[in-house]
Design an enzyme around this catalytic site. Structure first.
Site, PDB file in Angstrom:
ATOM      1  CD  GLU A 173     -13.142  -3.282  10.959  1.00  0.00           C
ATOM      2  OE1 GLU A 173     -13.424  -3.345   9.723  1.00  0.00           O
ATOM      3  OE2 GLU A 173     -13.401  -4.442  11.798  1.00  0.00           O
ATOM      4  NE  ARG A 186       0.831   2.812  13.368  1.00  0.00           N
ATOM      5  CZ  ARG A 186       1.775   2.018  13.494  1.00  0.00           C
ATOM      6  NH1 ARG A 186       2.693   2.317  14.630  1.00  0.00           N
ATOM      7  NH2 ARG A 186       1.906   0.778  13.116  1.00  0.00           N
ATOM      8  CE1 TYR A 240      -3.568   2.651   1.205  1.00  0.00           C
ATOM      9  CE2 TYR A 240      -1.956   3.127   2.861  1.00  0.00           C
ATOM     10  CZ  TYR A 240      -2.929   3.663   2.241  1.00  0.00           C
ATOM     11  OH  TYR A 240      -4.039   4.551   2.465  1.00  0.00           O
TER      12      TYR A 240
HETATM   13  P1  NAD Z   1     -12.269   5.067   1.894  1.00  0.00           P
HETATM   14  O1  NAD Z   1     -12.040   3.233   1.595  1.00  0.00           O
HETATM   15  O2  NAD Z   1     -13.291   5.094   3.030  1.00  0.00           O
HETATM   16  O3  NAD Z   1     -12.629   5.717   0.475  1.00  0.00           O
HETATM   17  C1  NAD Z   1     -11.849   5.206  -0.937  1.00  0.00           C
HETATM   18  C2  NAD Z   1     -13.195   5.224  -1.720  1.00  0.00           C
HETATM   19  O4  NAD Z   1     -12.428   4.953  -2.933  1.00  0.00           O
HETATM   20  C3  NAD Z   1     -14.000   4.075  -1.414  1.00  0.00           C
HETATM   21  O5  NAD Z   1     -15.347   4.625  -1.321  1.00  0.00           O
HETATM   22  C4  NAD Z   1     -13.858   3.013  -2.571  1.00  0.00           C
HETATM   23  O6  NAD Z   1     -15.124   2.536  -2.724  1.00  0.00           O
HETATM   24  C5  NAD Z   1     -13.443   3.859  -3.714  1.00  0.00           C
HETATM   25  N1  NAD Z   1     -13.086   3.246  -4.626  1.00  0.00           N
HETATM   26  C6  NAD Z   1     -12.041   2.164  -4.555  1.00  0.00           C
HETATM   27  N2  NAD Z   1     -11.845   1.521  -5.740  1.00  0.00           N
HETATM   28  C7  NAD Z   1     -12.499   2.055  -6.797  1.00  0.00           C
HETATM   29  C8  NAD Z   1     -12.762   2.282  -7.885  1.00  0.00           C
HETATM   30  N3  NAD Z   1     -11.899   1.393  -9.014  1.00  0.00           N
HETATM   31  N4  NAD Z   1     -13.586   3.042  -8.701  1.00  0.00           N
HETATM   32  C9  NAD Z   1     -14.107   4.245  -7.953  1.00  0.00           C
HETATM   33  N5  NAD Z   1     -14.141   4.184  -6.656  1.00  0.00           N
HETATM   34  C10 NAD Z   1     -13.121   3.274  -5.992  1.00  0.00           C
HETATM   35  O7  NAD Z   1     -11.004   5.527   2.467  1.00  0.00           O
HETATM   36  P2  NAD Z   1     -10.737   6.941   2.998  1.00  0.00           P
HETATM   37  O8  NAD Z   1     -10.506   6.898   4.417  1.00  0.00           O
HETATM   38  O9  NAD Z   1     -12.061   8.053   2.767  1.00  0.00           O
HETATM   39  O10 NAD Z   1      -9.526   7.264   2.425  1.00  0.00           O
HETATM   40  C11 NAD Z   1      -9.407   8.429   1.303  1.00  0.00           C
HETATM   41  C12 NAD Z   1      -7.994   8.527   0.939  1.00  0.00           C
HETATM   42  O11 NAD Z   1      -7.282   8.861   1.712  1.00  0.00           O
HETATM   43  C13 NAD Z   1      -7.262   7.053   0.272  1.00  0.00           C
HETATM   44  O12 NAD Z   1      -6.746   7.477  -1.043  1.00  0.00           O
HETATM   45  C14 NAD Z   1      -6.380   6.523   1.188  1.00  0.00           C
HETATM   46  O13 NAD Z   1      -5.563   5.888   0.622  1.00  0.00           O
HETATM   47  C15 NAD Z   1      -6.230   8.032   1.609  1.00  0.00           C
HETATM   48  N6  NAD Z   1      -5.638   7.950   3.233  1.00  0.00           N
HETATM   49  C16 NAD Z   1      -6.580   7.628   4.176  1.00  0.00           C
HETATM   50  C17 NAD Z   1      -5.954   7.407   5.479  1.00  0.00           C
HETATM   51  C18 NAD Z   1      -6.978   7.486   6.493  1.00  0.00           C
HETATM   52  O14 NAD Z   1      -6.670   7.237   7.704  1.00  0.00           O
HETATM   53  N7  NAD Z   1      -8.399   7.377   6.500  1.00  0.00           N
HETATM   54  C19 NAD Z   1      -4.904   7.681   5.900  1.00  0.00           C
HETATM   55  C20 NAD Z   1      -3.929   8.008   4.650  1.00  0.00           C
HETATM   56  C21 NAD Z   1      -4.298   7.785   3.592  1.00  0.00           C
END
Ligand code: NAD
Length: 336
Positions: free
Chosen positions: A191, A220, A149
């Site tokens: 989660e 963390r 990742y």
């Molecule tokens: P999340 O999983 O709730 O949201 C990601 C969304 O992307 C999901 O709704 C999923 O359905 C959508 N998705 C995945 N594959 C897809 C596809 N092929 N086509 C269309 N949509 C698609 O995650 P989040 O927590 O809202 O995170 C949002 C972004 O922030 C992500 O890129 C994640 O890697 C990054 N991020 C989040 C965190 C965190 O702690 N939440 C930390 C670091 C980075």
């Protein structure tokens, strides 16, 4: 009226961002492979589709949006990302989305895309000491993320930076550190630590055991969604800040302390039982020197405040079934 496109609007951060942009008066288009599981979308237009398909990407970027946020990713907590079982899908799916979306935006003449990278890009060798992890932006290389990742995020960061250099774009890159809050995934295996622990605590009775992966001594920091959005908007609108930048809290604590804090919020006393499981690096904390310098702002709210909101939201969902069997163990650590 200003316009915004949110890729991943059916997810946790994307759903909250849509709400915020509507409050700010934007016309918002959201795209996701699924609808939001925990809230009605606030987007004016919501397209369900697969962003791995380049035709869909071209179709959704049908105008010169004022802001584009690329948040879509194949993503989850430690139980999803650190077992190795999903590595190929995580890398393939997220890289394909970024390759397609960024190119569609360039072809449409979008000046810059906001990209959500992660603290998971930081080298494992700088995160072995739980008391003194190094997550300064400049410490990213020589690269050695501890998960695929993280490697995909690093590859995509470089992709966005290359488009800046070669195509004159002004893409912004945030390295989010463990974002949490209501309306996020709280069960099912994807989660992350705060939600998983809130759920376990909400389902338990005082005196019950709570399972934690590993020894719980890993450290963390966790950032509440409201401050994540504040940082996101400040970075997205910064005219100058095009280097990757941390958006995270500097309030570091161990997973055991996180469990204690949530138990305290709930008023329950639980007994920790440490069991084997995927744990991630030993220590991670945001380093906010660069964000302070570049954006003249950094997150400052106490963790407990956000946890109170999140616990209340999850407790409500656990609802009328406060005591029950829960097959998902508490994630000892968090991703992102
Ligand atoms: P999340 O999983 O709730 O949201 C990601 C969304 O992307 C999901 O709704 C999923 O359905 C959508 N998705 C995945 N594959 C897809 C596809 N092929 N086509 C269309 N949509 C698609 O995650 P989040 O927590 O809202 O995170 C949002 C972004 O922030 C992500 O890129 C994640 O890697 C990054 N991020 C989040 C965190 C965190 O702690 N939440 C930390 C670091 C980075």
């Amino acid at each position: 009226m200003k316009t915004a496109l949110i890729c991943g609007a059916g997810g946790f951060i994307g759903g909250h961002l849509a709400k915020r942009l509507k409050q700010e008066g934007f016309w918002v288009r959201g795209v996701d492979i699924k609808s939001h599981e925990h809230a009605e979308t606030r987007a004016d237009d919501f397209i369900i589709g697969d962003l791995r398909d380049p035709r869909l990407c071209r179709q959704v970027v049908d105008r010169r949006f004022d802001h584009v946020y690329q948040l879509a990713a194949d993503m989850g907590g430690a139980g999803y990302l650190f077992t190795g079982e999903h590595d190929a899908d995580v890398m393939h799916n997220s890289a394909t989305i970024n390759l397609n979306m960024l190119d569609a935006c360039r072809k449409r003449g979008i000046p810059g895309v906001f990209y959500s990278s992660s603290a998971c890009i930081y080298p494992a060798y700088n995160q072995e000491n739980p008391d003194r992890p190094n997550c300064a932006e400049s410490s990213a290389y020589p690269a050695a993320p501890d998960s695929e990742y993280g490697w995909e995020k690093l590859f995509s960061e470089r992709l966005y930076l290359a488009y800046n250099r070669n195509y004159g774009m002004c893409n912004r890159i945030a390295r989010y550190h463990n974002i949490f809050g209501p309306e996020g995934t709280w069960r099912g295996g994807k989660e992350k630590a705060p939600a998983a622990i809130c759920r376990k605590v909400a389902m338990a009775r005082s005196g019950d055991e709570i399972e934690i992966w590993g020894d719980g001594l890993q450290t963390r920091s966790f950032l509440y969604i409201n401050e994540c959005l504040e940082g996101t908007q400040r970075l997205a609108r910064s005219p100058t800040c095009i280097e990757p930048i941390n958006i995270g809290s500097e309030e570091m604590l161990s997973i055991n302390q996180l469990v204690d804090m949530i138990c305290d919020i709930s008023g329950k006393h639980l007994v920790k039982r440490h069991v084997p499981g995927p744990t991630g690096v030993r220590g991670r904390n945001s380093d906010n020197r660069l964000i302070r310098e570049k954006l003249n702002w950094a997150p400052s709210r106490p963790l407990r405040e956000g946890l109170e909101q999140t616990y209340a939201w999850i407790e409500q969902r656990v609802g009328n079934n406060p005591v029950g069997q829960d097959s998902t163990r508490v994630h000892q650590t968090a991703t992102g």
